[in-house]
Design a protein around this motif. Structure first.
Motif, PDB file in Angstrom:
ATOM      1  N   MET A   1       0.855  -1.172   0.000  1.00 45.16           N
ATOM      2  CA  MET A   1       0.000   0.000   0.000  1.00 45.16           C
ATOM      3  C   MET A   1       0.901   1.236   0.000  1.00 45.16           C
ATOM      4  O   MET A   1       2.018   1.192   0.523  1.00 45.16           O
ATOM      5  N   THR A   2       0.430   2.315  -0.608  1.00 45.93           N
ATOM      6  CA  THR A   2       1.221   3.540  -0.610  1.00 45.93           C
ATOM      7  C   THR A   2       0.594   4.582   0.310  1.00 45.93           C
ATOM      8  O   THR A   2      -0.625   4.682   0.409  1.00 45.93           O
ATOM      9  N   GLY A   3       1.441   5.325   1.012  1.00 49.06           N
ATOM     10  CA  GLY A   3       0.966   6.354   1.924  1.00 49.06           C
ATOM     11  C   GLY A   3       0.029   5.770   2.957  1.00 49.06           C
ATOM     12  O   GLY A   3       0.203   4.650   3.437  1.00 49.06           O
ATOM     13  N   SER A   4      -1.023   6.530   3.270  1.00 49.91           N
ATOM     14  CA  SER A   4      -2.029   6.054   4.211  1.00 49.91           C
ATOM     15  C   SER A   4      -3.187   5.380   3.491  1.00 49.91           C
ATOM     16  O   SER A   4      -4.252   5.188   4.059  1.00 49.91           O
ATOM     17  N   GLY A   5      -2.966   5.018   2.220  1.00 49.78           N
ATOM     18  CA  GLY A   5      -3.950   4.268   1.449  1.00 49.78           C
ATOM     19  C   GLY A   5      -4.921   5.171   0.706  1.00 49.78           C
ATOM     20  O   GLY A   5      -4.886   6.369   0.846  1.00 49.78           O
ATOM     21  N   SER A   6      -5.724   4.496  -0.161  1.00 50.25           N
ATOM     22  CA  SER A   6      -5.943   3.064  -0.252  1.00 50.25           C
ATOM     23  C   SER A   6      -5.338   2.403  -1.497  1.00 50.25           C
ATOM     24  O   SER A   6      -5.612   1.233  -1.767  1.00 50.25           O
ATOM     25  N   ALA A   7      -4.529   3.137  -2.273  1.00 51.77           N
ATOM     26  CA  ALA A   7      -3.930   2.556  -3.469  1.00 51.77           C
ATOM     27  C   ALA A   7      -2.831   1.560  -3.101  1.00 51.77           C
ATOM     28  O   ALA A   7      -2.133   1.712  -2.096  1.00 51.77           O
ATOM     29  N   VAL A   8      -2.691   0.526  -3.935  1.00 52.21           N
ATOM     30  CA  VAL A   8      -1.695  -0.523  -3.765  1.00 52.21           C
ATOM     31  C   VAL A   8      -0.905  -0.626  -5.059  1.00 52.21           C
ATOM     32  O   VAL A   8      -1.476  -0.532  -6.150  1.00 52.21           O
ATOM     33  N   TYR A   9       0.397  -0.823  -4.953  1.00 48.81           N
ATOM     34  CA  TYR A   9       1.197  -1.015  -6.164  1.00 48.81           C
ATOM     35  C   TYR A   9       1.967  -2.328  -6.079  1.00 48.81           C
ATOM     36  O   TYR A   9       2.337  -2.795  -5.001  1.00 48.81           O
ATOM     37  N   GLY A  10       2.171  -2.901  -7.252  1.00 50.87           N
ATOM     38  CA  GLY A  10       2.992  -4.095  -7.367  1.00 50.87           C
ATOM     39  C   GLY A  10       4.107  -3.842  -8.358  1.00 50.87           C
ATOM     40  O   GLY A  10       3.897  -3.193  -9.392  1.00 50.87           O
ATOM     41  N   LEU A  11       5.305  -4.302  -8.044  1.00 48.06           N
ATOM     42  CA  LEU A  11       6.462  -4.190  -8.941  1.00 48.06           C
ATOM     43  C   LEU A  11       6.718  -5.556  -9.565  1.00 48.06           C
ATOM     44  O   LEU A  11       6.817  -6.561  -8.867  1.00 48.06           O
ATOM     45  N   PHE A  12       6.840  -5.557 -10.897  1.00 46.40           N
ATOM     46  CA  PHE A  12       7.046  -6.787 -11.656  1.00 46.40           C
ATOM     47  C   PHE A  12       8.367  -6.699 -12.418  1.00 46.40           C
ATOM     48  O   PHE A  12       8.689  -5.642 -12.984  1.00 46.40           O
ATOM     49  N   ASP A  13       9.102  -7.807 -12.453  1.00 47.13           N
ATOM     50  CA  ASP A  13      10.357  -7.825 -13.196  1.00 47.13           C
ATOM     51  C   ASP A  13      10.167  -8.349 -14.615  1.00 47.13           C
ATOM     52  O   ASP A  13      11.120  -8.713 -15.297  1.00 47.13           O
ATOM     53  N   ARG A  14       8.937  -8.379 -15.073  1.00 51.33           N
ATOM     54  CA  ARG A  14       8.598  -8.815 -16.427  1.00 51.33           C
ATOM     55  C   ARG A  14       7.303  -8.119 -16.820  1.00 51.33           C
ATOM     56  O   ARG A  14       6.621  -7.500 -15.994  1.00 51.33           O
ATOM     57  N   SER A  15       6.959  -8.234 -18.118  1.00 50.11           N
ATOM     58  CA  SER A  15       5.699  -7.672 -18.585  1.00 50.11           C
ATOM     59  C   SER A  15       4.531  -8.426 -17.954  1.00 50.11           C
ATOM     60  O   SER A  15       4.618  -9.632 -17.698  1.00 50.11           O
ATOM     61  N   VAL A  16       3.445  -7.727 -17.680  1.00 45.68           N
ATOM     62  CA  VAL A  16       2.285  -8.340 -17.049  1.00 45.68           C
ATOM     63  C   VAL A  16       1.015  -7.772 -17.669  1.00 45.68           C
ATOM     64  O   VAL A  16       0.940  -6.579 -17.980  1.00 45.68           O
ATOM     65  N   GLU A  17       0.039  -8.636 -17.902  1.00 46.12           N
ATOM     66  CA  GLU A  17      -1.253  -8.209 -18.420  1.00 46.12           C
ATOM     67  C   GLU A  17      -2.269  -8.233 -17.285  1.00 46.12           C
ATOM     68  O   GLU A  17      -2.479  -9.268 -16.646  1.00 46.12           O
ATOM     69  N   VAL A  18      -2.895  -7.103 -17.049  1.00 44.83           N
ATOM     70  CA  VAL A  18      -3.869  -6.996 -15.974  1.00 44.83           C
ATOM     71  C   VAL A  18      -5.275  -7.275 -16.485  1.00 44.83           C
ATOM     72  O   VAL A  18      -6.084  -7.916 -15.809  1.00 44.83           O
ATOM     73  N   GLY A  19      -5.571  -6.790 -17.704  1.00 43.56           N
ATOM     74  CA  GLY A  19      -6.871  -7.040 -18.305  1.00 43.56           C
ATOM     75  C   GLY A  19      -8.022  -6.581 -17.424  1.00 43.56           C
ATOM     76  O   GLY A  19      -8.037  -5.469 -16.905  1.00 43.56           O
ATOM     77  N   GLU A  20      -8.985  -7.482 -17.200  1.00 34.17           N
ATOM     78  CA  GLU A  20     -10.171  -7.180 -16.392  1.00 34.17           C
ATOM     79  C   GLU A  20     -10.031  -7.735 -14.974  1.00 34.17           C
ATOM     80  O   GLU A  20     -11.015  -8.086 -14.329  1.00 34.17           O
ATOM     81  N   THR A  21      -8.793  -7.799 -14.487  1.00 32.96           N
ATOM     82  CA  THR A  21      -8.545  -8.392 -13.167  1.00 32.96           C
ATOM     83  C   THR A  21      -9.181  -7.592 -12.043  1.00 32.96           C
ATOM     84  O   THR A  21      -9.583  -8.160 -11.018  1.00 32.96           O
ATOM     85  N   PHE A  22      -9.287  -6.265 -12.223  1.00 25.73           N
ATOM     86  CA  PHE A  22      -9.793  -5.399 -11.144  1.00 25.73           C
ATOM     87  C   PHE A  22     -10.978  -4.577 -11.644  1.00 25.73           C
ATOM     88  O   PHE A  22     -10.887  -3.347 -11.741  1.00 25.73           O
ATOM     89  N   PRO A  23     -12.109  -5.225 -11.958  1.00 26.69           N
ATOM     90  CA  PRO A  23     -13.256  -4.474 -12.504  1.00 26.69           C
ATOM     91  C   PRO A  23     -13.778  -3.445 -11.512  1.00 26.69           C
ATOM     92  O   PRO A  23     -13.915  -3.716 -10.312  1.00 26.69           O
ATOM     93  N   GLY A  24     -14.011  -2.236 -12.023  1.00 26.74           N
ATOM     94  CA  GLY A  24     -14.550  -1.164 -11.189  1.00 26.74           C
ATOM     95  C   GLY A  24     -13.534  -0.396 -10.394  1.00 26.74           C
ATOM     96  O   GLY A  24     -13.870   0.592  -9.755  1.00 26.74           O
ATOM     97  N   TYR A  25     -12.268  -0.833 -10.418  1.00 24.29           N
ATOM     98  CA  TYR A  25     -11.213  -0.145  -9.685  1.00 24.29           C
ATOM     99  C   TYR A  25     -10.404   0.744 -10.619  1.00 24.29           C
ATOM    100  O   TYR A  25     -10.349   0.523 -11.832  1.00 24.29           O
ATOM    101  N   PHE A  26      -9.737   1.741 -10.037  1.00 25.69           N
ATOM    102  CA  PHE A  26      -8.769   2.527 -10.796  1.00 25.69           C
ATOM    103  C   PHE A  26      -7.505   1.702 -10.971  1.00 25.69           C
ATOM    104  O   PHE A  26      -6.948   1.208  -9.998  1.00 25.69           O
ATOM    105  N   VAL A  27      -7.064   1.533 -12.222  1.00 25.66           N
ATOM    106  CA  VAL A  27      -5.872   0.747 -12.513  1.00 25.66           C
ATOM    107  C   VAL A  27      -4.966   1.550 -13.435  1.00 25.66           C
ATOM    108  O   VAL A  27      -5.414   2.118 -14.431  1.00 25.66           O
ATOM    109  N   TRP A  28      -3.696   1.602 -13.089  1.00 28.76           N
ATOM    110  CA  TRP A  28      -2.699   2.272 -13.924  1.00 28.76           C
ATOM    111  C   TRP A  28      -1.447   1.391 -13.993  1.00 28.76           C
ATOM    112  O   TRP A  28      -1.062   0.791 -12.987  1.00 28.76           O
ATOM    113  N   LYS A  29      -0.858   1.289 -15.186  1.00 28.84           N
ATOM    114  CA  LYS A  29       0.351   0.500 -15.358  1.00 28.84           C
ATOM    115  C   LYS A  29       1.423   1.353 -16.005  1.00 28.84           C
ATOM    116  O   LYS A  29       1.150   2.074 -16.972  1.00 28.84           O
TER     117      LYS A  29
END
Length: 271
Positions: A241-269
């Protein structure tokens, strides 16, 4: 003039003590990311001393006159004879996310006014004005990775780059207010010296580099834990989680497809 205020993430966040003034001391690393708002500043010819503020995009949780962008104008206008301006903010960075979007808008407003009206303010002076708007506002004047301490306004440069990683940022449809997040915090000494963060491989951050707010915020917003679990399942090498929330970030060492994994949420890559 058009400027593009960027968000930040916190890498590690330790709340170390309650201060006599009611605030808390903390230790964290601020790291700028490319998620940006759009801020347009236009001079109103022949007028002085007023800021006409409008916004589009993501909702803003306060009236225009209380927005930090308007307050940034007022601070400079109280000391310099500024022309009146029309300011339009297209909001992309979500609020209540721990991404510093409002602070970034305010800092970029200061920097933009300085350039537009040739005020001649240097970085140190701009950071001084920014500190009057919020504890993390000065960071966005500097806008390079830093170890931050005190209330977050004291900073030391840190040698850290995440350019080899893909970042996926997810915010659920609930935000977290800073006072609410602090209510569940018990201050404690930092368990890791974040000034040494650049020497620790990212794959070793889990369990070592932690955000103290997770223990108080996740019980109130369980979606945060669900997002963390999903990002880990997708193969992230580090999730927080970043700061006092509620956004969460993940770091990947390869390309990743998120697609419709988080419907209704704000998603940025990141690119």
């Amino acid at each position: 003039m058009v400027v593009f205020p960027n968000a930040k993430i916190n890498i590690g966040l330790y709340v170390t003590e309650k201060r006599p003034d009611g605030f808390h001391n903390l230790e964290t690393v601020f790291y700028p990311i490319e998620l940006r708002d759009i801020l347009e500043i236009t001079e109103i010819k022949g007028e002085r001393g007023s800021c006409v503020f409008t916004s589009t995009g993501s909702p803003i949780d306060c009236p225009p006159e209380k927005n930090l962008v308007s307050k940034a104008y007022s601070i400079l206008a109280s000391e310099y004879e500024l022309p009146s301006v029309e300011v339009h903010l297209h909001k992309i960075i979500p609020y209540g996310a721990g991404l510093g979007g409002g602070s970034a808008d305010a800092a970029f407003m200061l920097v933009g006014l300085n350039r537009l009206f040739s005020l001649g303010l240097n970085e140190e002076q701009l950071m001084g004005y920014a500190a009057r708007l919020g504890s993390d506002c000065p960071f966005f004047v500097r806008n390079h990775p830093v170890f931050a301490f005190g209330k977050g306004e004291l900073m030391e440069a840190i040698d850290l780059s995440l350019k080899d990683y893909v970042m996926v940022l997810v915010k659920p449809d609930r935000g977290v207010s800073t006072p609410e997040a602090y209510r569940g915090i018990t201050p404690r000494a930092a368990s890791f010296d974040l000034r040494e963060l650049g020497k620790l491989p990212v794959c070793e951050w889990n369990g070592v580099v932690v955000n103290d707010f997770e223990t108080s915020v996740i019980p109130k917003v369980p979606e945060i834990q669900e997002i963390k679990d999903t990002l880990n399942a997708l193969g992230a090498v580090y999730v927080s989680m970043t700061g006092s929330g509620s956004a969460v970030y993940g770091l990947f060492d390869r390309s990743v497809e998120v697609g419709e994994t988080f419907p209704g949420y704000f998603v940025w890559k990141s690119k």
